[in-house]
Design a protein around this motif. Structure first.
Motif, short mmCIF file in Angstrom:
data_model
loop_
_atom_site.label_atom_id
_atom_site.label_comp_id
_atom_site.label_asym_id
_atom_site.label_seq_id
_atom_site.Cartn_x
_atom_site.Cartn_y
_atom_site.Cartn_z
N ILE A 65 -14.07 24.86 40.57
CA ILE A 65 -13.36 23.56 41.12
C ILE A 65 -13.94 22.25 40.18
O ILE A 65 -15.10 21.94 40.12
CB ILE A 65 -13.91 23.45 42.60
N ILE A 66 -12.83 21.76 39.88
CA ILE A 66 -13.00 20.28 39.22
C ILE A 66 -12.71 19.12 40.36
O ILE A 66 -11.79 19.34 41.10
CB ILE A 66 -12.24 20.10 38.07
N ALA A 67 -13.80 18.37 40.43
CA ALA A 67 -13.60 17.14 41.42
C ALA A 67 -12.97 15.90 40.47
O ALA A 67 -13.52 15.51 39.48
CB ALA A 67 -15.05 16.62 42.16
N LYS A 68 -11.67 15.44 40.87
CA LYS A 68 -11.31 14.31 40.25
C LYS A 68 -11.25 13.26 41.17
O LYS A 68 -10.78 13.00 42.23
CB LYS A 68 -9.45 14.70 40.11
N VAL A 69 -12.08 12.26 40.81
CA VAL A 69 -12.66 11.18 41.47
C VAL A 69 -12.02 9.78 41.20
O VAL A 69 -12.40 9.58 39.95
CB VAL A 69 -14.07 11.13 41.68
N ARG A 70 -11.47 9.31 42.20
CA ARG A 70 -10.93 7.63 41.86
C ARG A 70 -11.82 7.08 43.15
O ARG A 70 -11.80 7.66 44.29
CB ARG A 70 -9.63 7.45 42.25
#
Length: 261
Positions: free
Chosen positions: A101-106
């Motif tokens: 799982i990749i967390a894509k954080v804005r």
């Protein structure tokens, strides 16, 4: 599934979006249960090899738990909330999830939102990202993994400084501490995540699964014990066709064709 969690599958990649932008993607019990159910379905889907977890909009990845739900006094609704929580298996509670799982954080990743990101394998963030565990300022503690994961992922004294004050760290500080894999401009975030996903998908799926299991099960154990233990996912990989295909493709100077078997 409710609209609070959206799942979009494109080939072997599933993008799971926390969809409560009006609440800075803060998660109530409905959203937590929907996320839990979505992750369970994706774990069982052989066509999905990689999950990207993100938040709707540009303001926040997730502001954590929706504290307004804690203030509800209606007895019937409190009972329904408690029932939903009993049915939740949170990502932060899972010792071993079978797919990366990749967390894509804005934007903001606060409280439980930060804990979600800490539970992911990689964190890729935009340069406006902010991370914090402000629970003690609300009389709470980051008990969904934050008190345990943060001191394991950065130096203890630095972790304690953030845990005991609720102080935030920006994207570059998180990168310097090793919490974040890459920091990019907001308009390059999708491209950066796609690059990491592409490189991961080029690897053998059984090898990825075995690596993740070995790390999860062995990271807190003495090195000798970790290196000599039996890992079921590694036994499956070692006996697989893919374990033959990789060296063969290298010798034949061609891209490998992974079957996951």
């Amino acid at each position: 599934m409710t609209d609070s969690i959206l799942v979009d599958c494109a080939g072997p990649i599933a993008t799971v979006t926390i969809n409560r932008p009006e609440r800075s993607n803060a998660m109530d019990s409905i959203a937590h249960l929907a996320l839990s159910e979505a992750l369970d379905r994706l774990a069982a889907d052989d066509g999905i090899r990689l999950i990207v977890l993100t938040g709707a909009g540009k303001q926040a990845f997730s502001a954590g738990r929706d504290l307004k739900e804690l203030a509800i006094s209606d007895a019937a609704e409190q009972s329904a909330i408690a029932d939903r929580w009993r049915r939740v298996t949170r990502l932060t509670d899972r010792f071993y999830y079978p797919k990366p799982i990749i967390a894509k954080v804005r934007g903001f990743a606060l409280g439980g939102g930060f804990e979600l990101a800490l539970a992911c394998d990689l964190i890729i963030c935009s340069d406006d990202a902010t991370f914090a565990l402000p629970e003690p300022k609300r009389g709470l503690i980051p008990f969904a993994g934050g008190v345990h994961r943060l001191p394991r992922q950065i130096p203890r004294k630095i972790a304690m400084g953030h845990l005991l004050t609720g102080r935030a760290m920006d994207a570059n500080r998180a990168y310097a501490l090793g919490l974040v894999n890459e920091v990019v401009a907001e308009d390059r975030l999708d491209e950066a995540v796609a690059g990491w996903a592409r490189d991961m998908l080029a690897c053998a799926p059984l090898a990825i699964r075995a690596i993740r299991q070995c790390v999860a099960a062995g990271i807190d154990r003495p090195l000798r014990d970790a290196m000599t233990d039996h890992y079921p996912a590694e036994a499956i990989r070692a006996a697989s066709q893919d374990s033959i295909e990789g060296p063969r493709a290298f010798a034949e100077k061609r891209p490998p064709v992974w079957t996951g078997r």
